[in-house]
Design a protein around this motif. Structure first.
Motif, PDB file in Angstrom:
ATOM      1  N   SER A  27       0.838  -1.197   0.000  1.00 58.09           N
ATOM      2  CA  SER A  27       0.000   0.000   0.000  1.00 58.09           C
ATOM      3  C   SER A  27       0.873   1.248   0.000  1.00 58.09           C
ATOM      4  O   SER A  27       1.882   1.312   0.720  1.00 58.09           O
ATOM      5  N   ARG A  29      -0.086   3.901   1.269  1.00 57.99           N
ATOM      6  CA  ARG A  29      -0.431   4.630   2.493  1.00 57.99           C
ATOM      7  C   ARG A  29       0.578   4.349   3.609  1.00 57.99           C
ATOM      8  O   ARG A  29       1.073   5.264   4.257  1.00 57.99           O
ATOM      9  N   THR A  34      -0.575  -5.452   0.859  1.00 57.47           N
ATOM     10  CA  THR A  34      -1.979  -5.179   0.613  1.00 57.47           C
ATOM     11  C   THR A  34      -2.581  -6.285  -0.238  1.00 57.47           C
ATOM     12  O   THR A  34      -1.867  -6.967  -0.979  1.00 57.47           O
ATOM     13  N   ILE A  95      -1.149   1.386  -5.574  1.00 54.11           N
ATOM     14  CA  ILE A  95      -0.312   0.459  -4.827  1.00 54.11           C
ATOM     15  C   ILE A  95       1.088   0.519  -5.415  1.00 54.11           C
ATOM     16  O   ILE A  95       1.345   1.267  -6.359  1.00 54.11           O
TER      17      ILE A  95
END
Length: 383
Positions: A27, A29, A34, A95
């Motif tokens: 990810s 983030r 993920t 991603i």
């Protein structure tokens, strides 16, 4: 009678190469793994000019396979093309993709098994080990002419397994912890009952007898149930070397493939003494040493009956292979491997050098690994 009894080994042009890379999907983030493989695969274009992209056992992994190529330049072009494709399409899906033998901090219970009959079978058979198998390796296929040649080469390559471990090691971290290993990934692989070194079978007929025994006893349904360090792959006409961590860059993956091709050329030409029984006595020790200590490992040499420093022995091997490398157009790749051997510093050292302290240290480390994989490979020592 087992349906393996008549299994045909498909002859290949000698020294043909193929490479598989298992890659991490993370990810953007927080750079944790993920669950994105199925959606990503559905969004990829149908162009297979450089090979294919496939699901792996969990949704946080993807596998790329080159096409069969006769030279290292073809492998380099395929892996670079697949790398560029994945980087581009991962970015569109918010991603990222990277190499490395393990993810530094993911939690295995959070993994999800990929759809497919084979993955469901593995999950049913191996339980939690299936999710813990979210580790990432490079497999190298080398073409041979016959099943008998494949069995001999399988045994001959087993003595050289520690070199590939040290050169590819890129998994020092697991569970947000420095494991003290150069390659912690192989500890996860070793948990499977059919992992390790191939047994002492003399030729293709003996191998088929061995497989028929395993099948009739319910131990293995097919050859793909064997997680050996090196195994024959009859449908491709290859010997498959399965021991490497996935490197942090395509360049290193190409270098390892070049080494495999050069080494196989040398072994098949020179036919040095091979003793599978003696090798079995030290195989687990030598693998552990290479995983734990990398270039600083002390290997047991059962033929000479003495210990040998891995790096010193590897430097000698690379020098021995110089002529084969020149003949195959791989000199640049082997020179790059010689440099990291002399420096005693591969991808595991790169990761440790960049690991910081603090709450988000491993997130940042994974971000840097993503950036490294995203860089196009260069000519010269790389590709």
């Amino acid at each position: 009678m087992s349906d393996l009894a008549g299994l045909r080994f498909a002859s290949s042009r000698p020294l043909t190469l193929g490479v598989e890379l298992e890659l991490q999907l993370v990810s953007l983030r927080d750079y944790d793994l993920t669950r994105a493989a199925t959606d990503l695969l559905a969004s990829l274009p149908g162009d297979d000019s450089h090979g294919e992209v496939k699901l792996e056992i969990t949704e946080s992994m993807i596998e790329v396979n080159s096409k069969p190529r006769q030279d290292i330049a073809g492998i380099a072009a395929d892996l670079e093309g697949l790398r560029a494709l994945l980087v581009r399409h991962c970015g569109r899906n918010n991603i990222a993709v990277c190499g490395g033998g393990t993810h530094p901090f993911h939690r295995w219970p959070e993994r999800r098994i990929s759809p497919g009959e084979r993955f469901a079978f593995l999950n049913e058979r191996y339980g939690y080990l299936s999710k813990q198998f979210t580790v990432f390796g490079q497999h190298i296929h080398v073409g041979v002419r016959s099943g008998d040649e494949a069995i001999w080469l399988t045994h001959a390559l087993n003595a050289h397994i520690p070199y590939f471990i040290a050169l590819s090691a890129s998994s020092p971290y697991m569970d947000a912890t420095d494991t003290g290993f150069q390659s912690a990934r192989l500890n996860a692989v070793s948990a499977f009952p059919l992992s390790g070194q191939a047994p002492d079978v003399a030729d293709w007929a003996a191998f088929l007898d061995h497989m028929a025994l395993l099948q009739s006893c319910g131990v293995a349904a097919s050859i793909k149930d064997l997680y050996w360090d090196v195994r024959p792959k009859p449908e491709y006409g290859t010997v498959e070397l399965r021991i490497c961590d996935t490197p942090l860059s395509v360049a290193r993956a190409v270098q390892l493939a070049a080494l495999a091709q050069c080494l196989c050329r040398y072994l098949l030409r020179e036919r040095p003494p091979v003793d599978p029984v003696l090798q079995t006595l030290v195989a687990r020790h030598n693998k552990f040493q290479a995983c734990r200590f990398g270039f600083e490992a002390e290997l047991a040499d059962p033929l000479r009956r003495e210990p040998r420093c891995l790096a010193t022995a590897l430097e000698a091997l690379l020098a021995t292979l110089a002529g084969d490398a020149a003949a195959l157009g791989c000199s640049g790749q082997l020179n790059a491997l010689r440099e990291i051997t002399e420096a005693r510093a591969g991808d595991a050292a790169w990761l440790r050098a960049r690991a910081a302290t603090g709450q988000h240290a491993f997130n940042e480390l994974t971000r840097q690994a993503v950036e490294r994989f995203a860089e196009p490979s260069i000519q010269g020592g790389g590709i």
